[in-house]
Design a protein around this motif. Structure first.
Motif, PDB file in Angstrom:
ATOM      1  N   VAL A 144      -0.900  -6.876   2.342  1.00 50.30           N
ATOM      2  CA  VAL A 144      -0.182  -5.807   1.635  1.00 50.30           C
ATOM      3  C   VAL A 144       0.792  -5.137   2.594  1.00 50.30           C
ATOM      4  O   VAL A 144       0.451  -4.842   3.745  1.00 50.30           O
ATOM      5  N   ALA A 145       2.004  -4.861   2.110  1.00 47.07           N
ATOM      6  CA  ALA A 145       2.972  -4.051   2.843  1.00 47.07           C
ATOM      7  C   ALA A 145       3.260  -2.804   2.018  1.00 47.07           C
ATOM      8  O   ALA A 145       3.599  -2.900   0.840  1.00 47.07           O
ATOM      9  N   VAL A 146       3.086  -1.637   2.633  1.00 48.09           N
ATOM     10  CA  VAL A 146       3.268  -0.364   1.943  1.00 48.09           C
ATOM     11  C   VAL A 146       4.453   0.368   2.576  1.00 48.09           C
ATOM     12  O   VAL A 146       4.421   0.707   3.758  1.00 48.09           O
ATOM     13  N   SER A 147       5.502   0.606   1.775  1.00 53.18           N
ATOM     14  CA  SER A 147       6.685   1.326   2.256  1.00 53.18           C
ATOM     15  C   SER A 147       6.938   2.587   1.444  1.00 53.18           C
ATOM     16  O   SER A 147       7.994   3.209   1.558  1.00 53.18           O
ATOM     17  N   GLY A 148       5.969   2.968   0.620  1.00 54.29           N
ATOM     18  CA  GLY A 148       6.068   4.146  -0.223  1.00 54.29           C
ATOM     19  C   GLY A 148       4.966   4.095  -1.260  1.00 54.29           C
ATOM     20  O   GLY A 148       4.236   3.109  -1.371  1.00 54.29           O
ATOM     21  N   GLY A 149       4.816   5.175  -2.034  1.00 52.84           N
ATOM     22  CA  GLY A 149       3.773   5.192  -3.045  1.00 52.84           C
ATOM     23  C   GLY A 149       2.390   5.271  -2.433  1.00 52.84           C
ATOM     24  O   GLY A 149       2.212   5.714  -1.297  1.00 52.84           O
ATOM     25  N   LYS A 150       1.396   4.804  -3.190  1.00 54.64           N
ATOM     26  CA  LYS A 150       0.008   4.914  -2.755  1.00 54.64           C
ATOM     27  C   LYS A 150      -0.733   3.598  -2.933  1.00 54.64           C
ATOM     28  O   LYS A 150      -0.562   2.908  -3.928  1.00 54.64           O
ATOM     29  N   LEU A 151      -1.574   3.277  -1.957  1.00 55.76           N
ATOM     30  CA  LEU A 151      -2.483   2.146  -2.037  1.00 55.76           C
ATOM     31  C   LEU A 151      -3.899   2.675  -1.869  1.00 55.76           C
ATOM     32  O   LEU A 151      -4.195   3.396  -0.913  1.00 55.76           O
ATOM     33  N   LEU A 152      -4.789   2.320  -2.807  1.00 54.96           N
ATOM     34  CA  LEU A 152      -6.198   2.642  -2.709  1.00 54.96           C
ATOM     35  C   LEU A 152      -7.000   1.348  -2.703  1.00 54.96           C
ATOM     36  O   LEU A 152      -6.915   0.563  -3.651  1.00 54.96           O
ATOM     37  N   VAL A 153      -7.735   1.113  -1.622  1.00 54.42           N
ATOM     38  CA  VAL A 153      -8.686   0.007  -1.569  1.00 54.42           C
ATOM     39  C   VAL A 153     -10.043   0.597  -1.916  1.00 54.42           C
ATOM     40  O   VAL A 153     -10.626   1.342  -1.132  1.00 54.42           O
ATOM     41  N   ASP A 154     -10.537   0.273  -3.101  1.00 56.25           N
ATOM     42  CA  ASP A 154     -11.738   0.904  -3.640  1.00 56.25           C
ATOM     43  C   ASP A 154     -12.733  -0.163  -4.081  1.00 56.25           C
ATOM     44  O   ASP A 154     -13.042  -0.310  -5.255  1.00 56.25           O
ATOM     45  N   GLY A 155     -13.168  -0.966  -3.097  1.00 60.88           N
ATOM     46  CA  GLY A 155     -14.144  -2.004  -3.382  1.00 60.88           C
ATOM     47  C   GLY A 155     -13.641  -3.417  -3.176  1.00 60.88           C
ATOM     48  O   GLY A 155     -14.437  -4.365  -3.194  1.00 60.88           O
ATOM     49  N   ALA A 156     -12.339  -3.606  -2.994  1.00 57.27           N
ATOM     50  CA  ALA A 156     -11.770  -4.945  -2.840  1.00 57.27           C
ATOM     51  C   ALA A 156     -12.078  -5.531  -1.469  1.00 57.27           C
ATOM     52  O   ALA A 156     -12.422  -4.827  -0.520  1.00 57.27           O
ATOM     53  N   GLN A 157     -11.922  -6.844  -1.373  1.00 57.83           N
ATOM     54  CA  GLN A 157     -12.079  -7.563  -0.112  1.00 57.83           C
ATOM     55  C   GLN A 157     -10.736  -8.156   0.300  1.00 57.83           C
ATOM     56  O   GLN A 157     -10.100  -8.859  -0.486  1.00 57.83           O
ATOM     57  N   LEU A 158     -10.305  -7.889   1.521  1.00 58.32           N
ATOM     58  CA  LEU A 158      -9.119  -8.492   2.112  1.00 58.32           C
ATOM     59  C   LEU A 158      -9.597  -9.336   3.281  1.00 58.32           C
ATOM     60  O   LEU A 158     -10.078  -8.794   4.286  1.00 58.32           O
ATOM     61  N   VAL A 159      -9.511 -10.652   3.156  1.00 60.49           N
ATOM     62  CA  VAL A 159     -10.102 -11.526   4.158  1.00 60.49           C
ATOM     63  C   VAL A 159      -9.143 -12.643   4.553  1.00 60.49           C
ATOM     64  O   VAL A 159      -8.360 -13.153   3.750  1.00 60.49           O
ATOM     65  N   GLY A 160      -9.216 -13.012   5.834  1.00 62.66           N
ATOM     66  CA  GLY A 160      -8.497 -14.177   6.330  1.00 62.66           C
ATOM     67  C   GLY A 160      -6.995 -14.087   6.239  1.00 62.66           C
ATOM     68  O   GLY A 160      -6.326 -15.112   6.142  1.00 62.66           O
ATOM     69  N   CYS A 161      -6.427 -12.882   6.284  1.00 64.41           N
ATOM     70  CA  CYS A 161      -4.969 -12.722   6.229  1.00 64.41           C
ATOM     71  C   CYS A 161      -4.437 -12.454   7.639  1.00 64.41           C
ATOM     72  O   CYS A 161      -5.126 -11.868   8.474  1.00 64.41           O
ATOM     73  N   ASN A 162      -3.202 -12.846   7.893  1.00 63.14           N
ATOM     74  CA  ASN A 162      -2.646 -12.614   9.224  1.00 63.14           C
ATOM     75  C   ASN A 162      -1.142 -12.432   9.163  1.00 63.14           C
ATOM     76  O   ASN A 162      -0.478 -12.860   8.213  1.00 63.14           O
ATOM     77  N   ALA A 163      -0.623 -11.761  10.170  1.00 58.10           N
ATOM     78  CA  ALA A 163       0.808 -11.477  10.265  1.00 58.10           C
ATOM     79  C   ALA A 163       1.150 -11.171  11.714  1.00 58.10           C
ATOM     80  O   ALA A 163       0.258 -10.896  12.529  1.00 58.10           O
ATOM     81  N   GLY A 164       2.440 -11.188  12.027  1.00 61.89           N
ATOM     82  CA  GLY A 164       2.861 -10.779  13.349  1.00 61.89           C
ATOM     83  C   GLY A 164       2.598  -9.301  13.584  1.00 61.89           C
ATOM     84  O   GLY A 164       2.309  -8.874  14.704  1.00 61.89           O
ATOM     85  N   LEU A 165       2.676  -8.517  12.520  1.00 60.96           N
ATOM     86  CA  LEU A 165       2.443  -7.076  12.585  1.00 60.96           C
ATOM     87  C   LEU A 165       1.690  -6.659  11.328  1.00 60.96           C
ATOM     88  O   LEU A 165       2.152  -6.896  10.219  1.00 60.96           O
ATOM     89  N   GLY A 166       0.507  -6.083  11.477  1.00 65.81           N
ATOM     90  CA  GLY A 166      -0.285  -5.667  10.323  1.00 65.81           C
ATOM     91  C   GLY A 166      -0.949  -6.832   9.642  1.00 65.81           C
ATOM     92  O   GLY A 166      -0.546  -7.254   8.559  1.00 65.81           O
TER      93      GLY A 166
END
Length: 230
Positions: A186-208
């Protein structure tokens, strides 16, 4: 103890690994020098069940969904592939019936939308939230397998972008295997992000590796981020 992480920033904050089992913690990240701050002290054990699964959506088992701009449940059903792929329920939520590949970006520009599933996979183009409210999953949805599974097709690109409005990733949602130059899941540049029980797994990036925040507000009340790297 209830665990939560809240991050509010107008500068760059990168999150590589974020534990669901943290003590209650509120972080206000506003670096004065503009140098990216890495939340390296907020980490989780990425072993075992948190490791990335070497699986991908098979093109022969999915429907191709057009994507496009959505602002109400009917337009969301169309963007997800129509009646063959999604069902508009009486409460206004949309139940995903089939695995889909988004041919083009799905952009939420307004409305209050809720996507549910019963094991469906989504891959392909990015889901972007520019306005309105998008909730994926629902509280209390539990099981060994995700109800809505965002699974990378092996290419480069993140699952979500938030520039306005609000995105909630609730119970039963898994985001897996994405990679990007910035913001693997996920990339957040405004607004709102709520992680409320989700799983974020095995992701990668140069930054974040999991989440990149350049502006806006990010809150994690429960869930899992593991096996992500930057």
């Amino acid at each position: 103890m209830h665990s939560s992480v809240r991050i509010v920033t107008n500068k760059v904050l990168t999150v590589a690994l974020l534990a669901a089992a943290l003590p209650t913690l509120t972080v206000f990240a506003v670096p004065s020098d503009g140098v990216p701050v890495t939340a390296s002290t907020v980490t989780a054990d990425a072993s075992g069940d948190n490791a990335r699964a070497d699986t991908a959506v098979s093109a022969s088992d999915v429907l191709v969904a057009p994507g496009g701009e959505v602002s109400d449940p009917a337009s969301l059903v169309s963007a997800l592939g129509g009646d063959a792929a999604a069902l508009l329920r009486e409460d206004g939520s949309v139940m995903l019936l089939k695995d889909i590949v988004l041919a083009e970006r799905l952009t939420v520009v307004g409305g209050e939308l809720n996507i549910l599933g019963a094991g469906a996979r989504i891959s392909g183009s990015t889901v972007s939230v520019e306005g309105g409210v998008l909730v994926i999953g629902k509280k209390g949805d539990s099981g060994d397998e995700p109800s809505v599974h965002f699974l990378s097709d092996g290419g480069s690109g993140r699952a979500f972008e938030v520039s306005g409005g609000a995105l909630t990733l609730s119970d039963g949602v898994r985001i897996e295997g994405y990679r990007s130059d910035e913001g693997g899941a996920v990339a957040v540049s405004g607004g709102k992000l709520l992680v409320d029980g989700a799983q974020l797994v095995g992701c990668n990036a140069g930054l974040g590796g999991a989440v990149l925040i350049t502006a806006g507000e990010v809150t994690m009340s429960s869930g899992l981020i593991g096996g992500c790297s930057a």
